[in-house]
Design a protein around this motif. Structure first.
Motif, PDB file in Angstrom:
ATOM      1  N   CYS A   7       0.824  -1.210   0.000  1.00 33.89           N
ATOM      2  CA  CYS A   7       0.000   0.000   0.000  1.00 33.89           C
ATOM      3  C   CYS A   7       0.862   1.266   0.000  1.00 33.89           C
ATOM      4  O   CYS A   7       2.090   1.209   0.107  1.00 33.89           O
ATOM      5  N   LEU A   8       0.211   2.391  -0.072  1.00 33.42           N
ATOM      6  CA  LEU A   8       0.880   3.693  -0.131  1.00 33.42           C
ATOM      7  C   LEU A   8       1.734   3.966   1.098  1.00 33.42           C
ATOM      8  O   LEU A   8       2.864   4.441   0.988  1.00 33.42           O
ATOM      9  N   CYS A   9       1.248   3.633   2.291  1.00 34.31           N
ATOM     10  CA  CYS A   9       1.997   3.942   3.510  1.00 34.31           C
ATOM     11  C   CYS A   9       2.981   2.840   3.910  1.00 34.31           C
ATOM     12  O   CYS A   9       3.799   3.035   4.800  1.00 34.31           O
ATOM     13  N   GLY A  10       2.898   1.666   3.261  1.00 37.03           N
ATOM     14  CA  GLY A  10       3.807   0.567   3.556  1.00 37.03           C
ATOM     15  C   GLY A  10       3.379  -0.321   4.708  1.00 37.03           C
ATOM     16  O   GLY A  10       4.073  -1.289   5.037  1.00 37.03           O
ATOM     17  N   PHE A  11       2.238  -0.043   5.329  1.00 32.63           N
ATOM     18  CA  PHE A  11       1.748  -0.865   6.439  1.00 32.63           C
ATOM     19  C   PHE A  11       1.377  -2.269   5.965  1.00 32.63           C
ATOM     20  O   PHE A  11       1.658  -3.252   6.636  1.00 32.63           O
ATOM     21  N   ILE A  12       0.755  -2.365   4.795  1.00 34.29           N
ATOM     22  CA  ILE A  12       0.383  -3.654   4.202  1.00 34.29           C
ATOM     23  C   ILE A  12       1.380  -3.967   3.089  1.00 34.29           C
ATOM     24  O   ILE A  12       1.548  -3.174   2.164  1.00 34.29           O
ATOM     25  N   ARG A  13       2.055  -5.101   3.181  1.00 36.98           N
ATOM     26  CA  ARG A  13       2.995  -5.560   2.161  1.00 36.98           C
ATOM     27  C   ARG A  13       2.670  -7.017   1.853  1.00 36.98           C
ATOM     28  O   ARG A  13       2.091  -7.726   2.675  1.00 36.98           O
ATOM     29  N   PHE A  14       3.072  -7.465   0.663  1.00 32.14           N
ATOM     30  CA  PHE A  14       2.804  -8.855   0.278  1.00 32.14           C
ATOM     31  C   PHE A  14       3.880  -9.363  -0.655  1.00 32.14           C
ATOM     32  O   PHE A  14       4.618  -8.596  -1.272  1.00 32.14           O
ATOM     33  N   THR A  15       3.956 -10.684  -0.744  1.00 28.63           N
ATOM     34  CA  THR A  15       4.659 -11.371  -1.822  1.00 28.63           C
ATOM     35  C   THR A  15       3.645 -12.330  -2.428  1.00 28.63           C
ATOM     36  O   THR A  15       2.723 -12.795  -1.739  1.00 28.63           O
ATOM     37  N   ALA A  16       3.800 -12.588  -3.706  1.00 30.18           N
ATOM     38  CA  ALA A  16       2.876 -13.484  -4.403  1.00 30.18           C
ATOM     39  C   ALA A  16       3.631 -14.220  -5.503  1.00 30.18           C
ATOM     40  O   ALA A  16       4.525 -13.658  -6.142  1.00 30.18           O
ATOM     41  N   ILE A  17       3.254 -15.480  -5.697  1.00 36.98           N
ATOM     42  CA  ILE A  17       3.882 -16.303  -6.733  1.00 36.98           C
ATOM     43  C   ILE A  17       2.816 -16.833  -7.687  1.00 36.98           C
ATOM     44  O   ILE A  17       1.631 -16.842  -7.374  1.00 36.98           O
ATOM     45  N   ASN A  18       3.266 -17.280  -8.836  1.00 36.08           N
ATOM     46  CA  ASN A  18       2.400 -17.904  -9.842  1.00 36.08           C
ATOM     47  C   ASN A  18       1.266 -17.001 -10.337  1.00 36.08           C
ATOM     48  O   ASN A  18       0.096 -17.393 -10.299  1.00 36.08           O
ATOM     49  N   PRO A  19       1.590 -15.801 -10.802  1.00 31.95           N
ATOM     50  CA  PRO A  19       0.542 -14.910 -11.292  1.00 31.95           C
ATOM     51  C   PRO A  19      -0.113 -15.453 -12.551  1.00 31.95           C
ATOM     52  O   PRO A  19       0.507 -16.175 -13.335  1.00 31.95           O
TER      53      PRO A  19
END
Length: 127
Positions: A7-19
């Motif tokens: 997100c914009l503020c960096g509070f929510i981050r993710f990694t994702a595989i197999n798009p």
């Protein structure tokens, strides 16, 4: 392929595989969720998305009988759609590497809901 973002503020981050299934949509729910005429999505199996930072799983709003919309409750960033069918579709703008050719939509849903003025800028594509 492993992707990351947040997100914009960096509070929510993710990694994702197999798009899979990069696509765009102009339905009224996507328009309201993103504030844009057209949203661009990348789909993942929900098990292939890991929420990694202190914010954990994003906040949710139940937007239909089959899906919830995810967002950061600190900065309000729209993150994606988490379907009951175990599909998580993340908005292309939240990825760190969204300039890759892979992010180019291969289809467009609800073209009929685009305003006429938007069709001049973004013409309908053959389905």
């Amino acid at each position: 392929m492993k992707l990351s973002g947040g997100c914009l503020c960096g509070f929510i981050r993710f990694t994702a595989i197999n798009p899979s299934k990069p696509h765009s949509c102009s339905c009224d729910i996507c328009q309201k969720h993103t504030g844009c005429q057209t949203a661009v999505w990348i789909e993942f199996d929900s098990g292939d998305v890991e929420w990694t930072e202190g914010g954990g799983t994003p906040s949710m709003f139940r937007s239909s009988t089959a899906s919830s919309r995810a967002f950061c409750d600190r900065c309000g960033t729209s993150l994606g759609s988490i379907d009951d069918t175990q599909i998580t579709a993340l908005l292309s703008g939240i990825f760190d590497q969204n300039e890759r050719a892979f992010f180019s939509p291969s289809s467009h849903s609800f073209q009929d809901m685009k305003p006429e003025w938007w069709r001049k800028i973004m013409p309908d594509i053959a389905v």
